[in-house]
Design a protein around this motif. Structure first.
Motif, mmCIF file in Angstrom:
data_model
loop_
_atom_site.group_PDB
_atom_site.id
_atom_site.type_symbol
_atom_site.label_atom_id
_atom_site.label_comp_id
_atom_site.label_asym_id
_atom_site.label_seq_id
_atom_site.Cartn_x
_atom_site.Cartn_y
_atom_site.Cartn_z
ATOM 1 N N ASN A 65 55.870 37.166 42.447
ATOM 2 C CA ASN A 65 55.942 36.069 41.489
ATOM 3 C C ASN A 65 54.572 35.419 41.311
ATOM 4 O OD1 ASN A 65 55.540 34.401 43.717
ATOM 5 N ND2 ASN A 65 57.653 33.724 43.833
ATOM 6 N N GLN A 66 54.517 34.426 40.432
ATOM 7 C CA GLN A 66 53.250 33.799 40.107
ATOM 8 C C GLN A 66 52.656 33.041 41.288
ATOM 9 O OE1 GLN A 66 51.769 34.704 37.509
ATOM 10 N NE2 GLN A 66 52.619 33.976 35.584
ATOM 11 N N LEU A 104 41.070 39.406 46.507
ATOM 12 C CA LEU A 104 42.305 39.692 45.778
ATOM 13 C C LEU A 104 42.614 38.585 44.770
ATOM 14 C CD1 LEU A 104 44.915 41.283 45.292
ATOM 15 C CD2 LEU A 104 45.920 40.068 47.226
ATOM 16 N N LYS A 105 42.451 37.336 45.157
ATOM 17 C CA LYS A 105 42.718 36.217 44.245
ATOM 18 C C LYS A 105 41.769 36.264 43.045
ATOM 19 C CE LYS A 105 42.515 32.706 47.022
ATOM 20 N NZ LYS A 105 42.619 31.281 47.468
ATOM 21 N N ASP A 106 40.506 36.587 43.292
ATOM 22 C CA ASP A 106 39.547 36.702 42.187
ATOM 23 C C ASP A 106 39.939 37.833 41.244
ATOM 24 O OD1 ASP A 106 38.085 34.606 43.176
ATOM 25 O OD2 ASP A 106 36.682 35.887 44.292
ATOM 26 N N TYR A 107 40.426 38.932 41.815
ATOM 27 C CA TYR A 107 40.856 40.056 40.973
ATOM 28 C C TYR A 107 42.060 39.686 40.116
ATOM 29 C CZ TYR A 107 43.389 44.323 39.791
ATOM 30 O OH TYR A 107 44.090 45.290 39.114
ATOM 31 N N MET A 108 43.023 38.977 40.700
ATOM 32 C CA MET A 108 44.239 38.630 39.974
ATOM 33 C C MET A 108 43.956 37.681 38.811
ATOM 34 S SD MET A 108 46.480 40.456 41.453
ATOM 35 C CE MET A 108 47.981 39.822 40.716
ATOM 36 N N LYS A 109 42.895 36.888 38.930
ATOM 37 C CA LYS A 109 42.553 35.975 37.846
ATOM 38 C C LYS A 109 42.164 36.726 36.571
ATOM 39 C CE LYS A 109 40.946 32.239 40.881
ATOM 40 N NZ LYS A 109 39.762 31.447 41.325
ATOM 41 N N PRO A 115 43.314 45.325 32.564
ATOM 42 C CA PRO A 115 44.382 46.023 33.296
ATOM 43 C C PRO A 115 44.010 47.427 33.760
ATOM 44 C CG PRO A 115 44.825 46.028 30.939
ATOM 45 C CD PRO A 115 43.627 45.148 31.136
ATOM 46 N N ASP A 116 42.967 48.019 33.148
ATOM 47 C CA ASP A 116 42.600 49.390 33.499
ATOM 48 C C ASP A 116 41.644 49.460 34.683
ATOM 49 O OD1 ASP A 116 44.138 50.356 31.403
ATOM 50 O OD2 ASP A 116 42.481 50.227 29.971
ATOM 51 N N TYR A 132 43.185 50.748 50.122
ATOM 52 C CA TYR A 132 44.213 50.828 49.088
ATOM 53 C C TYR A 132 43.607 50.540 47.711
ATOM 54 C CZ TYR A 132 47.511 50.674 52.974
ATOM 55 O OH TYR A 132 48.199 50.951 54.120
ATOM 56 N N GLU A 133 44.226 51.152 46.716
ATOM 57 C CA GLU A 133 43.865 50.907 45.317
ATOM 58 C C GLU A 133 45.037 50.207 44.640
ATOM 59 O OE1 GLU A 133 41.999 53.944 42.403
ATOM 60 O OE2 GLU A 133 44.134 53.865 41.865
ATOM 61 N N MET A 134 44.763 49.091 43.980
ATOM 62 C CA MET A 134 45.813 48.310 43.331
ATOM 63 C C MET A 134 45.580 48.250 41.828
ATOM 64 S SD MET A 134 46.658 44.213 43.656
ATOM 65 C CE MET A 134 47.214 44.302 45.356
ATOM 66 N N ARG A 135 46.677 48.390 41.074
ATOM 67 C CA ARG A 135 46.672 48.151 39.631
ATOM 68 C C ARG A 135 47.766 47.127 39.333
ATOM 69 N NH1 ARG A 135 43.554 51.735 36.743
ATOM 70 N NH2 ARG A 135 42.833 53.563 37.910
ATOM 71 N N ALA A 136 47.445 46.139 38.502
ATOM 72 C CA ALA A 136 48.349 45.014 38.276
ATOM 73 C C ALA A 136 48.743 44.915 36.809
ATOM 74 C CB ALA A 136 47.692 43.712 38.733
ATOM 75 N N PHE A 137 50.007 44.547 36.581
ATOM 76 C CA PHE A 137 50.512 44.311 35.228
ATOM 77 C C PHE A 137 51.399 43.072 35.260
ATOM 78 C CE2 PHE A 137 53.795 44.775 31.952
ATOM 79 C CZ PHE A 137 52.995 44.913 30.823
#
Length: 242
Positions: A65-66, A104-109, A115-116, A132-137
């Motif tokens: 969640n957010q 991680l927080k900086d990436y999520m911003k 998204p790519d 680990y490699e993360m992709r977020a949507f």
């Protein structure tokens, strides 16, 4: 009397209609529940299939969640230290080290805008460090928005890349300290490539920009002919004796 009979008939009609509607709605609900049950059972059976390959599944989905708390995860049956810790503690903040969680927080911003672009991070387990490699949507809805995170274990890729870099560094160091200039010669194309790292006055390696060269253009004709004879003799010797 006829009014009473009409009223009774009308009441019986309404009662029959209401009963028919209730029966129809009940039938539809029963069918819907049966279909839902079969679909859920099929999904659970497919999830259980992952248990047979739990040690070989290297990617999973997290629904967050957010506020950064875990809502759901898939597949259920997977053996991965990060996955197990996230499912247990429900938050990256409780699992990652402070520096990695800040990254991680900086990436999520900016994840929604880019998204790519994947995010590479490390997780320090009990015995080793895994990558680990993360992709977020961001899944948006009127009632609630949440993140869909696809995470893949890339530890083997990172380790292989580090080993290749270390090997290349060792080769460069060896070539740099031989005291000679070493070249690679392509027999088929007759091109040479400088192998010895060139350094500046401070000892820093200068990126190679010359690339492959045609050796015929670097030598006089008679010198090139002598060079050809020596190379061809070595080729014949190699093919004969291997």
């Amino acid at each position: 009397n006829w009014r009473k009979r009409l009223s009774c008939s009308w009441i019986m009609f309404l009662t029959s209609s209401a009963l028919a509607i209730i029966l129809f709605v009940g039938f539809v609900l029963i069918v819907a529940l049966a279909i839902t049950h079969m679909l859920m059972r099929g999904m659970k059976e497919k999830e259980k299939a992952y248990a047979n390959f739990s040690e070989h599944v290297d990617e999973f989905l997290l629904f967050v969640n957010q506020d950064g708390f875990l809502q759901d995860a898939s597949p259920k049956f997977i053996k991965d230290p990060l996955y197990e810790q996230i499912c247990q503690k429900k938050s990256f903040k409780e699992v990652l080290e402070t520096e990695e969680y800040a990254r991680l927080k900086d990436y999520m911003k900016g994840a929604e805008s880019y998204p790519d672009i994947p995010f590479i991070f490390s997780y320090k387990g009990e015995s080793d460090v895994r990558w680990y490699e993360m992709r977020a949507f961001l899944k948006k809805s009127f009632s609630n928005s949440y993140w869909e995170l696809l995470i893949k274990n890339v530890t083997l890729d990172v380790d292989s890349r580090n080993q290749r870099d270390l090997l290349q560094d060792n080769v460069d160091m060896l070539l740099q300290n031989t005291g000679d200039f070493l070249w690679s010669f392509d027999v088929d194309t007759r091109q040479i490539t400088l192998l010895t790292p060139i350094t500046d006055e401070d000892g820093r390696v200068i990126p190679r920009s010359v690339g492959a060269q045609d050796i015929h253009s670097l030598l006089l004709d008679e010198e090139y002919a002598m060079f050809e004879r020596r190379i061809n003799a070595r080729i014949m010797e190699f093919r004969t004796t291997n």
